[in-house]
Design a protein around this motif. Sequence first.
Motif, PDB file in Angstrom:
ATOM      1  N   TRP A 223       0.844  -1.212   0.000  1.00 19.25           N
ATOM      2  CA  TRP A 223       0.000   0.000   0.000  1.00 19.25           C
ATOM      3  C   TRP A 223       0.871   1.251   0.000  1.00 19.25           C
ATOM      4  O   TRP A 223       0.684   2.182   0.783  1.00 19.25           O
ATOM      5  N   SER A 224       1.903   1.227  -0.812  1.00 21.37           N
ATOM      6  CA  SER A 224       2.839   2.346  -0.978  1.00 21.37           C
ATOM      7  C   SER A 224       3.655   2.692   0.282  1.00 21.37           C
ATOM      8  O   SER A 224       4.336   3.713   0.328  1.00 21.37           O
TER       9      SER A 224
ATOM     10  N   PRO B  14       3.946  -9.546   3.182  1.00 25.58           N
ATOM     11  CA  PRO B  14       2.612  -9.046   2.822  1.00 25.58           C
ATOM     12  C   PRO B  14       2.311  -9.293   1.339  1.00 25.58           C
ATOM     13  O   PRO B  14       3.184  -9.123   0.485  1.00 25.58           O
ATOM     14  N   ARG B  15       1.069  -9.738   1.069  1.00 27.66           N
ATOM     15  CA  ARG B  15       0.652 -10.085  -0.297  1.00 27.66           C
ATOM     16  C   ARG B  15      -0.263  -9.007  -0.885  1.00 27.66           C
ATOM     17  O   ARG B  15      -1.020  -8.376  -0.133  1.00 27.66           O
ATOM     18  N   PRO B  16      -0.259  -8.883  -2.199  1.00 24.28           N
ATOM     19  CA  PRO B  16      -1.181  -7.924  -2.815  1.00 24.28           C
ATOM     20  C   PRO B  16      -2.651  -8.229  -2.481  1.00 24.28           C
ATOM     21  O   PRO B  16      -3.453  -7.311  -2.363  1.00 24.28           O
TER      22      PRO B  16
ATOM     23  N   LEU C  28      -8.345  -6.455   1.423  1.00 18.83           N
ATOM     24  CA  LEU C  28      -8.875  -6.349   2.787  1.00 18.83           C
ATOM     25  C   LEU C  28      -8.704  -4.916   3.301  1.00 18.83           C
ATOM     26  O   LEU C  28      -9.640  -4.323   3.857  1.00 18.83           O
ATOM     27  N   VAL C  29      -7.521  -4.358   3.078  1.00 20.10           N
ATOM     28  CA  VAL C  29      -7.246  -2.989   3.523  1.00 20.10           C
ATOM     29  C   VAL C  29      -8.190  -2.004   2.833  1.00 20.10           C
ATOM     30  O   VAL C  29      -8.777  -1.122   3.471  1.00 20.10           O
ATOM     31  N   SER C  30      -8.390  -2.192   1.539  1.00 21.59           N
ATOM     32  CA  SER C  30      -9.223  -1.217   0.836  1.00 21.59           C
ATOM     33  C   SER C  30     -10.689  -1.330   1.273  1.00 21.59           C
ATOM     34  O   SER C  30     -11.379  -0.321   1.410  1.00 21.59           O
TER      35      SER C  30
ATOM     36  N   ALA D 104       1.336  -5.052   8.682  1.00 23.28           N
ATOM     37  CA  ALA D 104       0.953  -4.406   7.416  1.00 23.28           C
ATOM     38  C   ALA D 104      -0.445  -3.774   7.463  1.00 23.28           C
ATOM     39  O   ALA D 104      -0.613  -2.584   7.163  1.00 23.28           O
ATOM     40  N   ILE D 105      -1.443  -4.580   7.850  1.00 23.55           N
ATOM     41  CA  ILE D 105      -2.823  -4.071   7.834  1.00 23.55           C
ATOM     42  C   ILE D 105      -2.943  -2.925   8.841  1.00 23.55           C
ATOM     43  O   ILE D 105      -3.473  -1.852   8.534  1.00 23.55           O
TER      44      ILE D 105
END
Length: 284
Positions: free
Chosen positions: A83-84, A96-98, A103-105, A128-129
């Motif tokens: 996520w940049s 972390p996977r794409p 889930l984040v979005s 990550a999340i």
Amino acid sequence: MTEPTSINSIVSDATTRLVDVSESARLDAELLVARSINMPRSYLFAHPEDKLDESAQQRLEHILERRLRGEPMAYITGFKEFWSLELVVSPATLVPRPETEILVSLALQAIPRQAEWQVLDLGTGCGAIAVVIASERRNCEITAVDSSVDAIAVARQNVRQLDLSNVTCLDGDWTDPVQNRQFKVILSNPPYVRADDAALESLRAEPRKALVAGADGLDAIRILANDCVSIIADDGVLMLEHGADQKNSVADILTSCAWEQIQCHKDFAGNPRVTLARRSAGQP
Ligand code: GLN
């Protein structure tokens, strides 16, 4: 003594060697060569005829062999972009996977910009999340939990490096460290791979505990569906990442714990990947 060789031909040779282990052999080769001379990747394009000295070639050989043995690039470089954000990772955490960006979005769609919500990330790994939600929703308080002390140390490092004051990292099993609290949003990318899944061979460098969840890959999701009931706030939402073939089983598990409004979303590859579920106010 190794002859000095140009960057160009070294990248080509390394690419050829990496083709069998990597779907991005050329990129990996470029990143490894850049690392061996402690320069950014862009340097290679500006100086294709530069020669690598012997010690750089030795450093390259060492990291190239690690990659050839199946270690993910992220463990070799110590970083992964998600996520940049550039995140620290270690062999104690999954890379972390794409897919997890889905889930984040979905979480960001559910959390209004100015919300001051309590948000929980269970099985946070490198965080990550948690760190993305924290950086995109500054007024929310994020709690990140992992049962691995080593993983939580990496998550804390990411929180520190990104200078986030709204994340608390706790070690413990699933909801244990947050009993008696209430969260508006609960997020998890739990282990969900079946113990006999052939794909585990190619994931062997990553922590098995973060990947595997029993014979059907659903053990962790069963725990979460059950244990999150007592810590979800009224009208709160639970969001779970899962395997591409687990959509129906996940919905059944959630229904059996009286979760409602169950909705599954697809990942970039079109596979069912994230399931959302809610508990309405007043439910037992
Ligand atoms: N998506 C991961 C894979 O590559 C699995 C991650 C997980 O179990 N949470 O299979």
